[in-house]
Design an enzyme around this catalytic site. Structure first.
Site, PDB file in Angstrom:
ATOM      1  N   LYS A   1      43.704  12.038 -18.279  1.00  0.00           N
ATOM      2  CA  LYS A   1      43.848  13.189 -17.383  1.00  0.00           C
ATOM      3  C   LYS A   1      45.307  13.329 -16.980  1.00  0.00           C
ATOM      4  O   LYS A   1      45.927  12.367 -16.527  1.00  0.00           O
ATOM      5  CB  LYS A   1      42.985  12.984 -16.133  1.00  0.00           C
ATOM      6  CG  LYS A   1      43.104  14.115 -15.122  1.00  0.00           C
ATOM      7  CD  LYS A   1      42.094  13.972 -13.993  1.00  0.00           C
ATOM      8  CE  LYS A   1      42.547  13.125 -12.844  1.00  0.00           C
ATOM      9  NZ  LYS A   1      43.673  13.682 -12.071  1.00  0.00           N
TER      10      LYS A   1
ATOM     11  N   ASP B   1      43.188  31.740  -8.611  1.00  0.00           N
ATOM     12  CA  ASP B   1      44.013  32.947  -8.499  1.00  0.00           C
ATOM     13  C   ASP B   1      43.118  34.125  -8.841  1.00  0.00           C
ATOM     14  O   ASP B   1      41.902  33.952  -8.983  1.00  0.00           O
ATOM     15  CB  ASP B   1      45.221  32.829  -9.450  1.00  0.00           C
ATOM     16  CG  ASP B   1      46.456  33.573  -8.946  1.00  0.00           C
ATOM     17  OD1 ASP B   1      46.299  34.741  -8.530  1.00  0.00           O
ATOM     18  OD2 ASP B   1      47.565  33.013  -8.984  1.00  0.00           O
TER      19      ASP B   1
ATOM     20  N   ASP C   1      44.334  18.716 -15.525  1.00  0.00           N
ATOM     21  CA  ASP C   1      43.741  18.868 -14.184  1.00  0.00           C
ATOM     22  C   ASP C   1      44.687  19.675 -13.297  1.00  0.00           C
ATOM     23  O   ASP C   1      45.381  19.124 -12.446  1.00  0.00           O
ATOM     24  CB  ASP C   1      43.498  17.451 -13.631  1.00  0.00           C
ATOM     25  CG  ASP C   1      42.938  17.437 -12.221  1.00  0.00           C
ATOM     26  OD1 ASP C   1      42.414  18.467 -11.767  1.00  0.00           O
ATOM     27  OD2 ASP C   1      43.019  16.369 -11.582  1.00  0.00           O
TER      28      ASP C   1
ATOM     29  N   THR D   1      37.226  16.426  -1.925  1.00  0.00           N
ATOM     30  CA  THR D   1      36.636  15.329  -1.141  1.00  0.00           C
ATOM     31  C   THR D   1      37.480  14.997   0.094  1.00  0.00           C
ATOM     32  O   THR D   1      37.033  14.271   0.964  1.00  0.00           O
ATOM     33  CB  THR D   1      36.460  14.065  -2.011  1.00  0.00           C
ATOM     34  OG1 THR D   1      37.690  13.815  -2.674  1.00  0.00           O
ATOM     35  CG2 THR D   1      35.356  14.222  -3.017  1.00  0.00           C
TER      36      THR D   1
ATOM     37  N   LYS E   1      43.575  22.694 -11.730  1.00  0.00           N
ATOM     38  CA  LYS E   1      42.754  23.354 -10.688  1.00  0.00           C
ATOM     39  C   LYS E   1      43.227  24.784 -10.415  1.00  0.00           C
ATOM     40  O   LYS E   1      43.628  25.123  -9.302  1.00  0.00           O
ATOM     41  CB  LYS E   1      42.775  22.543  -9.388  1.00  0.00           C
ATOM     42  CG  LYS E   1      42.250  21.124  -9.514  1.00  0.00           C
ATOM     43  CD  LYS E   1      42.191  20.432  -8.154  1.00  0.00           C
ATOM     44  CE  LYS E   1      41.730  18.997  -8.236  1.00  0.00           C
ATOM     45  NZ  LYS E   1      42.730  18.071  -8.829  1.00  0.00           N
TER      46      LYS E   1
ATOM     47  N   ARG F   1      43.819   3.717 -11.239  1.00  0.00           N
ATOM     48  CA  ARG F   1      44.452   2.421 -11.011  1.00  0.00           C
ATOM     49  C   ARG F   1      43.717   1.193 -11.529  1.00  0.00           C
ATOM     50  O   ARG F   1      44.401   0.230 -11.946  1.00  0.00           O
ATOM     51  CB  ARG F   1      44.800   2.299  -9.514  1.00  0.00           C
ATOM     52  CG  ARG F   1      45.970   3.203  -9.146  1.00  0.00           C
ATOM     53  CD  ARG F   1      46.034   3.509  -7.677  1.00  0.00           C
ATOM     54  NE  ARG F   1      44.938   4.371  -7.273  1.00  0.00           N
ATOM     55  CZ  ARG F   1      44.755   4.847  -6.040  1.00  0.00           C
ATOM     56  NH1 ARG F   1      45.616   4.507  -5.084  1.00  0.00           N
ATOM     57  NH2 ARG F   1      43.744   5.638  -5.753  1.00  0.00           N
TER      58      ARG F   1
HETATM   59  O1  C5P Z   1      43.492   5.574  -9.259  1.00  0.00           O
HETATM   60  P1  C5P Z   1      42.179   6.252  -9.027  1.00  0.00           P
HETATM   61  O2  C5P Z   1      41.045   5.731  -9.892  1.00  0.00           O
HETATM   62  O3  C5P Z   1      41.795   6.325  -7.568  1.00  0.00           O
HETATM   63  O4  C5P Z   1      42.467   7.768  -9.517  1.00  0.00           O
HETATM   64  C1  C5P Z   1      41.492   8.759  -9.416  1.00  0.00           C
HETATM   65  C2  C5P Z   1      42.014  10.049  -9.959  1.00  0.00           C
HETATM   66  O5  C5P Z   1      41.029  11.068  -9.711  1.00  0.00           O
HETATM   67  C3  C5P Z   1      43.308  10.553  -9.339  1.00  0.00           C
HETATM   68  O6  C5P Z   1      44.012  11.310 -10.326  1.00  0.00           O
HETATM   69  C4  C5P Z   1      42.824  11.458  -8.220  1.00  0.00           C
HETATM   70  O7  C5P Z   1      43.737  12.460  -7.904  1.00  0.00           O
HETATM   71  C5  C5P Z   1      41.580  12.072  -8.872  1.00  0.00           C
HETATM   72  N1  C5P Z   1      40.596  12.556  -7.910  1.00  0.00           N
HETATM   73  C6  C5P Z   1      40.013  11.752  -6.944  1.00  0.00           C
HETATM   74  N2  C5P Z   1      39.105  12.264  -6.075  1.00  0.00           N
HETATM   75  C7  C5P Z   1      38.755  13.541  -6.142  1.00  0.00           C
HETATM   76  C8  C5P Z   1      39.319  14.367  -7.111  1.00  0.00           C
HETATM   77  C9  C5P Z   1      40.245  13.836  -7.983  1.00  0.00           C
HETATM   78  O8  C5P Z   1      40.312  10.565  -6.881  1.00  0.00           O
HETATM   79  N3  C5P Z   1      37.858  14.009  -5.312  1.00  0.00           N
END
Ligand code: C5P
Length: 236
Positions: free
Chosen positions: A35, A67, A62, A121, A64, A212
């Site tokens: 992503k 518009d 991603d 979220t 989003k 991560r």
């Molecule tokens: O590092 P981690 O597993 O927390 O990354 C999650 C990814 O998913 C990040 O790119 C974050 O911006 C995205 N994301 C999220 N929660 C959401 C929407 C997107 O963690 N509700």
């Protein structure tokens, strides 16, 4: 395009090209997708997207989009020209916007999957009230997901806790793309409502966005393959 439909989408959240490419050199495009979000894209642009695609990775771009219908449809067509696998829009852009995007992509030979963000979220009930949305975040997620499917979208991005109610209400084909996933025993980082990969898939998630736990691991390929093994063990 990847043929064996890996369920893990690795979030390439890096401030520059070099660490992202270093990570990609250590993971297999047959085992995951990736992503690319707003930070990387704004810093590195379409050239980076094309470079990642050249390495064989399917890409979820991603960005989003939100518009007027004509602008979003044109942006989706531009993303499709980059050859990405999945793109997204905000469902709050409304039926006309989502339908325009879906119809523009439907005219293409090989098109990206188009999914919607329902309610971020980060928004709690009081935030929704302030911007004029009645009901709880959960109510709004279900309502906007129904609108997204009715507007011709392929799925939604949702939190792991939303997977079960969404799977109960939407069609079997409707994609549920789920961040907030953490293997048992790994750090939650700043995620508040997490779920293990196996549990998210067992509840009906189609794809898992994992950052991560893979990107910050000492051995990213090992972390990815243990997540894939956990998913593969879910009775299908
Ligand atoms: O590092 P981690 O597993 O927390 O990354 C999650 C990814 O998913 C990040 O790119 C974050 O911006 C995205 N994301 C999220 N929660 C959401 C929407 C997107 O963690 N509700």
């Amino acid at each position: 395009m990847t043929t064996n439909d890996p369920k893990v989408i690795v979030a390439l959240d890096f401030p520059a090209v070099e660490p992202a490419l270093a990570l990609l050199d250590r993971i297999d495009p047959g085992q995951c997708r990736v992503k690319i979000g707003k930070e990387m894209f704004t810093r590195t642009g379409p050239a980076f997207v094309e470079r990642v695609a050249t390495k064989g990775f399917d890409i979820f771009l991603d960005l989003k989009y939100h518009d007027i219908p004509n602008t979003v449809a044109a942006a989706c067509a531009a993303a499709a020209d980059l050859g990405v696998w999945m793109i997204n829009v905000h469902a709050a852009g409304g039926r006309k916007m989502m339908t325009a995007a879906a119809e523009r992509l439907a005219g293409l030979g090989e098109r990206p999957k188009l999914v919607a963000v329902t309610i971020l979220t980060s928004l709690a009930k009081e935030d929704l009230t302030e911007i004029g949305y009645a009901g709880t975040p959960a109510d709004n997620v279900l309502r906007l997901a129904a609108l997204a499917e009715d507007s011709g979208l392929d799925g939604v991005v949702c939190s792991p806790l939303e997977v079960e109610p969404l799977r109960a209400q939407r069609s079997d084909e409707f994609l549920l793309v789920t961040p907030g996933v953490r293997p048992a025993g790994s750090s939650a980082d700043d995620q508040k409502r997490i779920m293990t990969p196996g549990e998210a898939v067992r509840r009906g998630a189609s794809y898992l966005v994992v950052g991560r736990p893979i990107t910050a691991a000492n051995e990213p390929a090992e972390s990815l393959s243990s997540i894939n093994a956990e998913i593969a063990a879910v009775p299908g």
